[in-house]
Design a protein around this motif. Sequence first.
Motif, short mmCIF file in Angstrom:
data_model
loop_
_atom_site.label_atom_id
_atom_site.label_comp_id
_atom_site.label_asym_id
_atom_site.label_seq_id
_atom_site.Cartn_x
_atom_site.Cartn_y
_atom_site.Cartn_z
N ASN A 147 33.66 37.24 16.54
CA ASN A 147 32.89 38.32 17.16
C ASN A 147 32.81 39.56 16.28
O ASN A 147 32.91 40.69 16.76
N GLN A 148 32.64 39.35 14.98
CA GLN A 148 32.45 40.49 14.08
C GLN A 148 30.95 40.76 13.96
O GLN A 148 30.15 39.84 14.06
N PRO A 149 30.55 42.02 13.75
CA PRO A 149 29.12 42.31 13.65
C PRO A 149 28.51 41.67 12.40
O PRO A 149 29.13 41.65 11.34
N LYS A 162 33.46 34.93 25.20
CA LYS A 162 33.84 33.67 24.58
C LYS A 162 32.75 32.61 24.79
O LYS A 162 32.43 31.84 23.88
N ALA A 163 32.15 32.59 25.98
CA ALA A 163 31.09 31.63 26.26
C ALA A 163 29.92 31.84 25.30
O ALA A 163 29.34 30.89 24.77
N ASN A 164 29.60 33.12 25.06
CA ASN A 164 28.52 33.44 24.16
C ASN A 164 28.84 33.04 22.73
O ASN A 164 27.99 32.56 21.99
N SER A 165 30.12 33.26 22.37
CA SER A 165 30.56 32.90 21.03
C SER A 165 30.44 31.40 20.83
O SER A 165 29.99 30.92 19.78
N ILE A 166 30.80 30.62 21.87
CA ILE A 166 30.68 29.16 21.79
C ILE A 166 29.22 28.75 21.65
O ILE A 166 28.88 27.90 20.83
N GLU A 167 28.37 29.41 22.41
CA GLU A 167 26.94 29.10 22.35
C GLU A 167 26.40 29.32 20.93
O GLU A 167 25.70 28.48 20.36
#
Lengths: 372, 68
Positions: free
Chosen positions: A197-199, A133-138
Amino acid sequence: MDLIFIIGAGNTQITSNPILNLAIIYLPLALLILYGQKLQTWLITNDLSKTVGRLKEMKDKSRDETIAHITEGIDNKEETIKRLDSFLEYFTIMPVDLDPAGVINKLDHIMTSRDMRMKSEIKQLFPDLDELKANSIENVIEIATSFNFVYKIVRHFYLVGKKTNNFLLLAQLQMIIPFLMLQADALNKAMATFKKNQPIGDAIGPMIVGKLMLEHEKHDIAVDTVYAESDISGRKAILVTAKGPAGTVGQPGNAVQELINKENPSLLIMIDAALKLEGEKTGEVAEGIGAAIGGIGVDKFKIEEAATNSNLPVYAIVVKQSLVEAISLMTKEIAESVDTVHDIINRIIEERTNPNDKIIIVGVGNTIGVIQ
Amino acid sequence: MSLPIMGAPDKKAKKLTVYTIEECVKCKKPVKREFKDGDLVHKILDKCKDCNENIMISLIYGEEPKKN
Ligand SMILES: [Zn+2]
């Protein structure tokens, strides 16, 4: 007969007054010659003001979506929104390249500090988030920042053109607007994909290499980058890619550099997504020579240098796609190229290397939504 | 002129539906279904009913829904 009518002579008359006839025909012509450019400037300004308005709408929507995404289940919304708005104005100052020797190291240093700062600030803001989730936010913040930047640049040129009544400046802006809108559209679509988070299309490299890495032990080798060892037709294959399923490209430059120095391989194969030309089919696979890797150039430089120093041939396999496809949801055509590329890898290995050789295979790209 | 290298915008925006393809690692029978939150490529889901091997998500992609 028609011609005679147009120049207002002959028997065909608009009115019975010959002077008035001349005025009706020649006055608009004179006006167009004298004020034609003013009229055109006005038309272009109108057109651009609509586009700038649309871009602003898209930008605001992306900010709202980002807020909705990052404040999901968080109490302190006000503070978070304030921080987000400061994120949107973040800038990176590129190193001076008047004396280009060593500029890559400086660039590398700046980009790494930038990533580290972003990561640590997000960690500070949301201490309890899991890595995915942190990466998704970034990623989502990064997209919103790009959006903000595109909008501000377009608005700048529009306002300068309008204030100085500069026809040529406005005309140039109008010429490149479709391409900037294409970029805005791509960012818009990317936002939706990164949130779930889909490719994305660019994930095809990590997906192809990630599939070969399944059920082999993974080791960290650089920031957000892993490698695994496997056997392909009796050769030792060292597989490198960014660490999924979080949305990151890792540091393939550092990883490959270290592996080349440590393992002394006889072949390097790089797999990446490549921008297709108009008319080329999405998902088409092409082979070539050279370091297949995009970005700002730091990773490419490191890989090329390491390969040159140890006289290592670099083979490239690319999957063609458009800019929009590369940063938004992976399409069927791209996803189905996995087996084709595996066949090519096997063929290259069998034809170009001998049993017991070492080969490095790198899957380049953003590994969002893909597990290794 | 480096801008046009990125291509021209599409006239009609394509509306894509997201599909997930599940596949047993042994019998390779693909099952196509709509994407659910939490799906990731190469994620292990269940055991296969036929051979008791793992079922894995092999692909996730967007496709234009077929017009009926
Ligand atoms: Zn089975």
